[in-house]
Scaffold this motif. Structure first.
Motif, PDB file in Angstrom:
ATOM      1  N   MET A   1      38.924  13.109  65.864  1.00 35.09           N
ATOM      2  CA  MET A   1      38.896  13.847  64.644  1.00 35.09           C
ATOM      3  C   MET A   1      39.856  15.049  64.694  1.00 35.09           C
ATOM      4  O   MET A   1      40.169  15.966  63.894  1.00 35.09           O
ATOM      5  N   ALA A  46      29.779  20.572  62.109  1.00 36.26           N
ATOM      6  CA  ALA A  46      30.334  19.926  63.322  1.00 36.26           C
ATOM      7  C   ALA A  46      31.821  19.993  63.145  1.00 36.26           C
ATOM      8  O   ALA A  46      32.126  19.594  62.036  1.00 36.26           O
ATOM      9  N   LEU A  47      32.322  20.502  63.943  1.00 36.11           N
ATOM     10  CA  LEU A  47      33.907  20.578  64.049  1.00 36.11           C
ATOM     11  C   LEU A  47      34.524  20.187  65.270  1.00 36.11           C
ATOM     12  O   LEU A  47      34.665  20.757  66.266  1.00 36.11           O
ATOM     13  N   SER A  48      35.052  18.725  65.179  1.00 37.88           N
ATOM     14  CA  SER A  48      35.793  18.259  66.243  1.00 37.88           C
ATOM     15  C   SER A  48      37.073  19.378  66.609  1.00 37.88           C
ATOM     16  O   SER A  48      37.754  19.723  66.095  1.00 37.88           O
ATOM     17  N   VAL A  71      31.495  16.126  67.136  1.00 40.99           N
ATOM     18  CA  VAL A  71      31.202  14.584  67.016  1.00 40.99           C
ATOM     19  C   VAL A  71      31.410  14.089  68.572  1.00 40.99           C
ATOM     20  O   VAL A  71      32.442  14.170  68.971  1.00 40.99           O
ATOM     21  N   GLN A 102      25.862  15.542  67.189  1.00 41.69           N
ATOM     22  CA  GLN A 102      26.307  14.484  66.345  1.00 41.69           C
ATOM     23  C   GLN A 102      26.800  13.204  67.230  1.00 41.69           C
ATOM     24  O   GLN A 102      27.626  13.436  68.016  1.00 41.69           O
ATOM     25  N   LYS A 173      25.452  12.559  58.089  1.00 41.73           N
ATOM     26  CA  LYS A 173      26.653  13.093  57.298  1.00 41.73           C
ATOM     27  C   LYS A 173      27.446  12.201  56.810  1.00 41.73           C
ATOM     28  O   LYS A 173      27.774  11.270  57.522  1.00 41.73           O
ATOM     29  N   HIS A 206      29.957  15.578  52.151  1.00 41.97           N
ATOM     30  CA  HIS A 206      31.130  16.283  51.872  1.00 41.97           C
ATOM     31  C   HIS A 206      31.918  15.435  50.894  1.00 41.97           C
ATOM     32  O   HIS A 206      32.068  14.161  50.660  1.00 41.97           O
ATOM     33  N   ARG A 208      34.575  14.687  49.440  1.00 40.16           N
ATOM     34  CA  ARG A 208      35.755  14.206  49.500  1.00 40.16           C
ATOM     35  C   ARG A 208      35.747  12.845  49.982  1.00 40.16           C
ATOM     36  O   ARG A 208      34.768  12.468  50.699  1.00 40.16           O
ATOM     37  N   TYR A 214      41.803  15.325  53.668  1.00 42.22           N
ATOM     38  CA  TYR A 214      41.538  16.540  53.378  1.00 42.22           C
ATOM     39  C   TYR A 214      42.298  17.130  52.273  1.00 42.22           C
ATOM     40  O   TYR A 214      42.617  18.197  52.047  1.00 42.22           O
ATOM     41  N   SER A 238      29.209  20.081  51.547  1.00 40.83           N
ATOM     42  CA  SER A 238      30.199  20.491  52.127  1.00 40.83           C
ATOM     43  C   SER A 238      31.494  20.138  51.609  1.00 40.83           C
ATOM     44  O   SER A 238      31.608  19.330  50.639  1.00 40.83           O
ATOM     45  N   ASP A 240      35.556  22.828  50.950  1.00 43.93           N
ATOM     46  CA  ASP A 240      35.742  24.143  50.211  1.00 43.93           C
ATOM     47  C   ASP A 240      35.161  25.158  50.092  1.00 43.93           C
ATOM     48  O   ASP A 240      35.019  25.743  49.061  1.00 43.93           O
ATOM     49  N   VAL A 241      34.322  25.567  51.341  1.00 42.46           N
ATOM     50  CA  VAL A 241      33.745  26.726  51.392  1.00 42.46           C
ATOM     51  C   VAL A 241      34.605  27.547  52.115  1.00 42.46           C
ATOM     52  O   VAL A 241      34.546  27.339  53.729  1.00 42.46           O
ATOM     53  N   ARG A 263      35.968  24.613  57.786  1.00 39.45           N
ATOM     54  CA  ARG A 263      37.167  25.471  57.992  1.00 39.45           C
ATOM     55  C   ARG A 263      36.872  26.982  57.752  1.00 39.45           C
ATOM     56  O   ARG A 263      37.756  27.585  58.449  1.00 39.45           O
TER      57      ARG A 263
HETATM   58  C1  LIG Z   1      39.256  20.132  62.618  1.00 35.55           C
HETATM   59  C2  LIG Z   1      38.043  19.679  61.781  1.00 35.55           C
HETATM   60  C3  LIG Z   1      37.320  18.833  62.550  1.00 35.55           C
HETATM   61  C4  LIG Z   1      36.087  18.293  61.914  1.00 35.55           C
HETATM   62  N1  LIG Z   1      35.146  17.666  62.993  1.00 35.55           N
HETATM   63  C5  LIG Z   1      34.144  17.116  62.306  1.00 35.55           C
HETATM   64  C6  LIG Z   1      33.162  16.468  62.831  1.00 35.55           C
HETATM   65  O1  LIG Z   1      32.967  16.530  64.444  1.00 35.55           O
HETATM   66  N2  LIG Z   1      31.906  16.167  62.273  1.00 35.55           N
HETATM   67  C7  LIG Z   1      31.671  16.045  61.161  1.00 35.55           C
HETATM   68  O2  LIG Z   1      30.786  15.589  60.645  1.00 35.55           O
HETATM   69  N3  LIG Z   1      32.539  16.630  60.405  1.00 35.55           N
HETATM   70  C8  LIG Z   1      33.814  17.166  60.890  1.00 35.55           C
HETATM   71  N4  LIG Z   1      34.741  17.572  60.083  1.00 35.55           N
HETATM   72  C9  LIG Z   1      34.563  17.677  58.451  1.00 35.55           C
HETATM   73  C10 LIG Z   1      33.838  19.145  58.230  1.00 35.55           C
HETATM   74  O3  LIG Z   1      32.504  19.349  58.876  1.00 35.55           O
HETATM   75  C11 LIG Z   1      33.934  19.219  56.695  1.00 35.55           C
HETATM   76  O4  LIG Z   1      33.013  18.282  56.166  1.00 35.55           O
HETATM   77  C12 LIG Z   1      35.126  19.360  56.013  1.00 35.55           C
HETATM   78  O5  LIG Z   1      35.873  19.928  56.811  1.00 35.55           O
HETATM   79  C13 LIG Z   1      34.745  19.900  54.779  1.00 35.55           C
HETATM   80  O6  LIG Z   1      34.607  21.130  54.507  1.00 35.55           O
HETATM   81  P1  LIG Z   1      35.686  22.459  54.254  1.00 35.55           P
HETATM   82  O7  LIG Z   1      36.535  21.723  53.270  1.00 35.55           O
HETATM   83  O8  LIG Z   1      34.835  23.597  53.974  1.00 35.55           O
HETATM   84  O9  LIG Z   1      36.619  22.493  55.555  1.00 35.55           O
HETATM   85  C14 LIG Z   1      35.848  18.143  60.734  1.00 35.55           C
HETATM   86  C15 LIG Z   1      36.802  18.980  59.868  1.00 35.55           C
HETATM   87  C16 LIG Z   1      37.799  19.765  60.418  1.00 35.55           C
HETATM   88  C17 LIG Z   1      38.811  20.334  59.387  1.00 35.55           C
END
Ligand SMILES: Cc1cc2nc3c(=O)[nH]c(=O)nc-3n(C[C@H](O)[C@H](O)[C@H](O)COP(=O)(O)O)c2cc1C
Length: 358
Positions: A1, A46-48, A71, A102, A173, A206, A208, A214, A238, A240-241, A263
């Motif tokens: 990711m 979760a944010l990889s 993840v 995750q 998720k 999410h 989208r 994205y 999830s 666009d916050v 983000r």
């Molecule tokens: C850099 C990055 C890493 C992400 N890593 C994961 C992840 O490990 N697991 C997951 O379920 N979603 C991951 N996502 C998705 C986010 O959790 C989220 O669903 C998505 O960014 C939409 O939210 P936002 O528009 O508010 O950023 C990631 C998104 C970004 C931008």
């Protein structure tokens, strides 16, 4: 990711078309994920590449009531040993409970043993990723790919639910589908309903599609439909916050039970405190330069507990750049963090632009 990280940028929340799902005052209730009572419904995603142990501990210290680790691929988890170099992937500390781990994978048979390892590591919730859109995940039949095969997706949920001790919640998720087709929508609801029937305690959606990656807005209208469909089952929204206000806006517009900040939390870990302020009818906290220094310093020192110097530098350079927009000299700070090649150089940027007592 990790390729998603290039897409991290602050964008305004999308304008949505209908009247809000919640009229009148917005009353935020705690979020319940199975046995896990989360005092405030705005949590960290979760944010990889980002939501490692230091980021999670920082977020918790600034008001995030729950966070999820990056993840992990099931096979990778199974190969992990508790060696110093790799223990960071399974690191859970006392101050961060409740915290989610995750998993992502392709084969339903691999998931249970990996889930068991996350439980043994101390994660309080096991979250299953059916959302990752990156090419390597899709090509490996992982993440978002499962949205095209409800039967396999539900087999994964069933196997993980069977393996994880009953007192620990399993959550899911999802993105809103592979694409905008009717078939995709129908698969989405089949997985959503099936996962709840199998005992999933909460589902994060999410708004989208996988195809969108994205690009373009997250459909809050879809989230609203999902929440209406799910009734009293826990739905976390999830997409666009980017500000504390947009977290509350999502709750009001869609009626979801919780919001997952992604983000919007990268470079602004105060977003959770700010959301708590706004929810209490107070102005949102604005971190001054000295508070920014404190938190960057805290994150660096947490990094040194689990990373070697090279990784401390790469992590803190990345976060320094993400924090820079909050600084009055944004561009200079960003460029200075980007240029630093050593930890001493990183510290020199901190000392120059975030002086003690500033
Ligand atoms: C850099 C990055 C890493 C992400 N890593 C994961 C992840 O490990 N697991 C997951 O379920 N979603 C991951 N996502 C998705 C986010 O959790 C989220 O669903 C998505 O960014 C939409 O939210 P936002 O528009 O508010 O950023 C990631 C998104 C970004 C931008």
């Amino acid at each position: 990711m990790t390729n998603a990280s290039s897409l991290v940028e602050n964008q305004p929340a999308p304008a949505q078309s209908r009247s809000p799902a919640i009229e009148g005052p917005l009353v935020l209730k705690p979020l319940r994920i199975g046995n896990c009572e989360i005092d405030f419904p705005i949590v960290q995603a979760a944010l990889s590449g980002y939501s490692d142990w230091p980021m999670r501990v920082v977020a918790r210290s600034l008001g995030a009531p729950y966070t999820i680790a990056e993840v992990l691929i099931d096979k990778f988890v199974l190969e992990l040993k508790q060696r110093h170099k790799t223990r960071r992937h399974l690191m859970v500390s006392d101050e961060e409970h409740p915290v989610g781990g995750q998993l992502m994978g392709s084969d339903p048979e691999q998931f249970p043993a990996a889930a068991r390892k996350l439980v043994e590591a101390g994660f309080d919730v096991i979250d299953i990723n059916f959302g990752c859109p990156v090419n390597t995940a899709m090509g490996g039949c992982r993440g978002g790919y499962h949205l095209s095969q409800p039967k396999i997706a539900l087999e994964i949920v069933a196997r993980v639910r069977d393996e994880v001790p009953p007192h620990l919640p399993v959550s899911v998720k999802m993105r809103r589908g592979i694409d905008d087709s009717e078939e995709s929508r129908s698969n989405f609801f089949q997985i959503l309903d099936g996962a709840f029937d199998l005992g999933a305690a909460a589902i994060t959606v999410h708004g989208r599609t996988v195809k969108q990656k994205y690009v373009g807005a997250s459909s809050w209208d879809f989230l609203r439909d999902v929440k209406q469909h799910a009734g009293d089952k826990m739905i976390i929204g999830s997409g666009d916050v980017f500000t504390a206000q947009s977290c509350l806006d999502m709750m009001r517009y869609t009626g979801v039970d919780g919001v997952s900040v992604a983000r919007g939390a990268i470079g602004n870990p105060w977003i959770f405190r700010q959301a708590r302020d706004l929810a209490a009818g107070q102005p949102a906290f604005v971190p001054d330069v000295s508070e920014q220094r404190r938190v960057l310093g805290m994150q660096r020192s947490l990094c040194t507990e689990i990373y070697d110097d090279r990784r401390v530098l790469s992590t803190m350079r990345k976060f320094g750049i993400k924090f820079a927009p909050l600084h009055p000299s944004y561009e200079q700070v960003r460029n200075a963090f980007a240029a630093g090649k050593t930890l001493d150089a990183w510290q020199a940027v901190l000392d120059e632009y975030y002086p003690i007592g500033s």
